[in-house]
Write an enzyme that holds these catalytic residues in place. Structure first.
Site, PDB file in Angstrom:
ATOM      1  N   HIS A  82     -68.789 -28.987  25.710  1.00  9.70           N
ATOM      2  CA  HIS A  82     -69.256 -28.511  24.408  1.00  9.70           C
ATOM      3  C   HIS A  82     -69.462 -29.650  23.428  1.00  9.70           C
ATOM      4  CE1 HIS A  82     -69.529 -25.619  21.031  1.00  9.70           C
ATOM      5  NE2 HIS A  82     -68.879 -26.555  20.354  1.00  9.70           N
TER       6      HIS A  82
ATOM      7  N   HIS B 155     -71.916 -19.397  20.206  1.00 12.82           N
ATOM      8  CA  HIS B 155     -70.512 -19.017  20.190  1.00 12.82           C
ATOM      9  C   HIS B 155     -70.336 -17.905  21.220  1.00 12.82           C
ATOM     10  CE1 HIS B 155     -66.735 -19.267  17.502  1.00 12.82           C
ATOM     11  NE2 HIS B 155     -67.030 -20.461  17.951  1.00 12.82           N
TER      12      HIS B 155
END
Length: 755
Positions: free
Chosen positions: A59, A110
């Protein structure tokens, strides 16, 4: 509660080189752990290990994607950079839109948190992207939300979707930000792995741009906003508190962050006053990886080192370890670099807004990031090795044989309706299908017009927002991706997503200016997924170069899969366009009786990956529609110039569902019927083909000849196919479809599924 033991210090780490460490539990590979030891010349402390684990996660570090993402820079020309004020590598891209105004925008994911805890996952996704925009010095002015879920009738979709929608609306509405666009898509591949992407747009004067760096020896580091707690620890990788806090007996907290939009609202106003007062040298939001990210990235981008005292960090949980403090992803926090002489004024502004603030460190003359806790040094690292010099993987890239099987399975073999009554039934079936029905059940939960500057929002093709209230200068924003097209041909599919987003912006009359993206894919350890990713990146980059619109930033989200099954490759493309005056925007749909309906673009027999094949036959195969970016550019230019000349009374692009769906939506959105004669091709193809590069426009009779002449000059195929008016849609020999019947089918699906 059992207190935490003393922290693992740098001194102790050097003296105990053989002490076992749980690096695998934190997501680090053996070779990555070895490299950390080589960088430090010793084993890392617990706090250092936590920092490297979160910052070297997929990420944060883009370790599997950066070798491919570099192609965006290679294909961006000087001409494309002319209006860019900030680009890839910053918190968000920034472009100059004229008259001294700049706009910043970005889309991020998300996904995994929104599956675990739908409301908070989606809410904090909005909060995080808003802070990225704040960190550029801008006022956030709008949000949008591209969403994807499993089948609409699946029990887990009924669990996830309402919570996600409530989270997006709850956070954005509380911030007072209009939600002006996005998507809601359903597909089997997203079952167990929904995609919750969030986009935010901000506006500022060009001179107000701020960047994330820590420079100036002696400048202070101030953490301000919410207190730091145990929520969200390890959210970008694993639950660090489970590893480092196991001996405390503390109940494990969820790794999904908890948002407080009202704290963020005052944080926005506080930041803007700090910017306008000239009290900020550099600034960084705290999102993924928390303080680990903010401190290492600020120091890495600066011209010196940094010293941080964790004892000064305001906490909302007792007994937190340094690893937990550094890994916490508690929301609504910002980190600023401030000149010593400005600290009192900075803190005074924070007190005015009732925003908690604390000086936690300073910029040093050295080259290290040093962090102390309880008088002991727990971190001593070269900051670039944490923030910008993580692992770089050249994952195997291989086109799987299953791709050939997919392409060979052409939709040409599928039975097609032919009789007029069959075509009518097919139109009604498509109109009420989950991917084509009205999104009002979702969008009615969002405030689309708060602040009074929204000129268009869903169900319009693009959201349109006024930026300058004096001149009317504004922007249009659209996000798009047909993941089925990308699955069939990742290179062309990414370009089709770009083309559709550009087209949607152009239908409003805006000139496309810049691109952001959120690249959602399966596991990078699967060579076929990496082939999809590589091809999509190259397709998007080459497409942007051909259109002359730069990619200003974005996000990569890997490991979107359930077990061995990856999601459809979904590179969501966001396009920003500019309008000199939003009063000249083109409305969506048919809004007057007696206008001519003109079809721009060519229709071919292209049903591969189409919504018709998906809805009627549950089929995915063949080739996607051909993409002609030169034709798309000519079409976009034609639309912008015709809009500026006030020649268009309405517009609607053709995408999922083809001409049939575009006609239905144009009628229902505008509240007018239409009578249409189909082009001289197979009626089924004319109605349901998803050929790219097509737009419906409504034109006053006195302007038809000029529009057709302009189209001919632009080499854009154009055909007058009907007129607006009445209370039904009449298409060739197909029995008429009353608007009331169409509206019932179009508006009833989502309320029936989700209440």
């Amino acid at each position: 509660m059992t207190p935490h033991p003393a922290a693992d210090t740098v001194k102790n780490a050097a003296a105990t080189p053989d002490q076992p460490q749980p690096y695998r539990a934190l997501g680090l590979k053996d070779d990555e752990y070895t490299r950390i030891r080589e960088i430090l010349g010793r084993r890392p402390t617990d706090a250092e290990l936590a920092m490297y684990s979160v910052m070297w996660s997929e990420h944060c570090s883009y370790k599997s994607s950066k070798v491919h993402l570099a192609y965006f820079g290679e294909t961006t020309t000087d001409a494309m950079r002319e209006r860019m004020l900030a680009g890839i590598g910053e918190n968000a891209g920034v472009v100059d839109i004229g008259d001294g105004w700049a706009v910043t925008f970005k889309v991020e994911s998300h996904n995994h948190p929104s599956y675990v805890e739908p409301y908070q996952g989606a809410a904090t996704g909005v909060g995080g992207i808003v802070r990225d925009i704040m960190a550029m010095g801008a006022r956030p002015v709008a949000v949008a939300d591209p969403l994807r879920f499993g089948p609409a009738d699946a029990p887990d979709t009924r669990r996830v979707l309402p919570g996600v929608v409530a989270g997006v609306g709850g956070y954005g509405n509380s911030l007072g930000l209009p939600n002006i666009g996005g998507e809601v898509v359903f597909d089997e591949s997203y079952l167990g792995n929904p995609l919750v992407n969030a986009l935010c747009v901000g506006a500022m004067r060009t001179e107000d741009l701020h960047l994330a760096f820590a420079s100036g020896t002696g400048n202070k580091i101030i953490l301000f906003g919410a207190r730091t707690g145990l929520d969200g620890i390890g959210g970008v990788s694993v639950l660090a508190s489970e590893t480092f806090g196991a001996e405390t007996g503390r109940k494990k907290l969820p790794s999904v962050q908890v948002g407080d939009p009202f704290t963020e609202k005052v944080l926005i106003e506080c930041c803007l006053e700090l910017f306008h007062a000239g009290l900020v040298v550099g600034i960084q939001d705290l999102g993924g990886a928390g303080l680990s990210c903010a401190t290492s990235e600020l120091a890495s981008a600066g011209d010196g080192g940094m010293h941080i005292d964790l004892d000064a960090v305001p906490l909302r949980a007792s007994g937190m370890t340094p690893a937990e403090i550094l890994s916490s992803e508690s929301q609504e926090r910002m980190c600023a670099v401030v000149r010593p002489q400005d600290v009192d004024a900075f803190l005074a502004v924070c007190r005015k807004w009732d925003v908690l603030a604390a000086v936690i460190g300073e910029v040093t003359a050295g080259t290290r990031l040093v962090i102390d806790w309880h008088g002991e040094t727990v971190v001593d690292v070269p900051p670039r090795t944490v923030a910008h010099e993580g692992p770089v993987y050249r994952r195997p890239v291989a086109r799987s044989d299953r791709q050939d099987e997919l392409v060979a399975d052409s939709p040409d073999r599928l039975p097609r309706p032919a009789a007029p009554s069959e075509l009518q039934a097919e139109i009604l079936r498509m109109v009420g299908s989950p991917n084509l029905c009205s999104r009002a059940w979702v969008t009615d939960q969002y405030d689309r017009y708060v602040r009074g500057n929204t000129a268009a929002a869903q169900p319009a093709d693009a959201g349109v927002l006024r930026i300058d209230e004096r001149t009317g200068r504004g922007i249009a924003v659209a996000t798009d991706c047909n993941a089925r097209f990308v699955a069939l041909d990742p290179y062309a599919g990414a370009q089709l997503a770009l083309a559709e987003a550009v087209r949607n912006v152009a239908t409003s009359g805006a000139v496309p200016l810049a691109v952001t993206n959120c690249l959602n894919f399966g596991s990078p350890e699967d060579p076929h997924v990496m082939w999809q990713f590589q091809q999509a990146v190259r397709g998007l980059a080459d497409g942007c170069a051909q259109l002359g619109v730069p990619v200003t930033g974005g996000n990569v989200s890997f490991y979107n899969q359930t077990g061995e099954r990856a999601i459809l490759p979904t590179p969501v493309v966001g396009v920003l366009g500019v309008l000199d005056d939003v009063a000249r925007r083109v409305p969506s749909g048919f809004r007057r009786d007696g206008d001519a309906i003109v079809l721009l673009g060519d229709t071919r027999d292209e049903l591969g990956g189409s919504e018709w094949a998906h809805v009627v036959h549950r089929h995915l195969g063949g080739r996607p529609p051909a993409v002609d970016l030169a034709a798309e550019a000519r079409l976009a230019d034609l639309l912008a110039k015709a809009a500026a000349a006030r020649l268009l009374a309405g517009s609607h692009d053709l995408a999922e569902g083809g001409l049939a769906q575009a006609l239905v939506e144009a009628c229902l959105v505008g509240g007018r019927g239409a009578t249409v004669q189909l082009p001289p091709i197979d009626p089924f193809v004319a109605l349901f083909s998803e050929s790219a590069g097509r737009v419906l426009v409504a034109v006053a009779p006195e302007h038809v000849s000029e529009v057709l002449s302009r189209a001919a000059d632009a080499e854009v195929p154009a055909r007058e196919i009907g007129t607006t008016g009445g209370s039904a849609l009449v298409v060739g020999d197909v029995p008429e479809l009353p608007l009331a019947t169409l509206r019932t089918a179009w508006e009833g699906t989502l309320p029936a599924l989700f209440g």
